[in-house]
Design a protein around this motif. Structure first.
Motif, mmCIF file in Angstrom:
data_model
loop_
_atom_site.group_PDB
_atom_site.id
_atom_site.type_symbol
_atom_site.label_atom_id
_atom_site.label_comp_id
_atom_site.label_asym_id
_atom_site.label_seq_id
_atom_site.Cartn_x
_atom_site.Cartn_y
_atom_site.Cartn_z
ATOM 1 N N THR A 1 1.023 -1.262 0.071
ATOM 2 C CA THR A 1 0.082 -0.173 0.059
ATOM 3 C C THR A 1 0.841 1.455 0.020
ATOM 4 O OG1 THR A 1 -0.110 0.149 2.403
ATOM 5 C CG2 THR A 1 -1.674 -1.058 1.285
ATOM 6 N N ASP A 2 0.241 2.137 -0.536
ATOM 7 C CA ASP A 2 1.093 3.644 -0.465
ATOM 8 C C ASP A 2 1.381 4.132 0.945
ATOM 9 O OD1 ASP A 2 1.236 3.806 -3.172
ATOM 10 O OD2 ASP A 2 -0.500 5.213 -3.287
ATOM 11 N N ASN A 3 0.615 3.822 1.978
ATOM 12 C CA ASN A 3 0.848 4.141 3.403
ATOM 13 C C ASN A 3 2.139 3.412 3.981
ATOM 14 O OD1 ASN A 3 -1.147 6.029 3.420
ATOM 15 N ND2 ASN A 3 -2.652 4.315 4.463
#
Length: 140
Positions: free
Chosen positions: A107-109
């Motif tokens: 995920t980007d997070n």
């Protein structure tokens, strides 16, 4: 002056832990995680991704073992490891920008957290070897 700086027990422990982490990362580079590491090599780098992973694995192995065993040059080794972390940062940025899944960072997070952790590794390398103190004393 470099050899006379005192290091605390916590610094010694964290230096050895970081060195061991680097040795384990090197083993991954050179064996079972090569594909994962290749996914992080930026496309704009004019070298084979596999060559970059192998070379960076060798550098990690040397730096990791040096962090653990090379007592006379700990400060220089810490500065070299910090510089290495700076040099590989574009790979972490490329993984974020290109949304590349590797090492469970899907995920980007998760990829952003990794980006934010890189300065911690730089500080850890400098502090645990006494290089941070040396750099500040040298400036005075």
């Amino acid at each position: 002056m470099i050899d006379t700086l005192q290091k605390t027990t916590l610094q010694k422990i964290l230096r050895i832990v970081l060195g061991a982490f680097m040795v384990l990362a090197a083993i991954g580079h050179l064996t079972f995680q090569r594909a994962e590491f290749q996914a992080q090599v930026p496309d704009w780098l004019p070298l084979s991704k596999d060559l970059v992973v192998i070379l960076s694995g060798i550098v990690e192995l040397v730096l990791g073992l040096s962090m653990i065993f090379w007592k006379r040059e700990r400060i220089r080794v810490g500065m070299a490891l910090a510089l290495f972390y700076v040099l590989i940062y574009p790979g972490n940025i490329a993984q974020y920008v290109n949304h590349t899944n590797a090492f469970g960072l899907d995920t980007d997070n998760a990829r952003m957290i990794r980006l934010l952790f890189q300065p911690v590794l730089i500080w850890w390398a400098l502090w645990s070897t006494g290089a941070l103190k040396y750099l500040f004393i040298k400036k005075q």
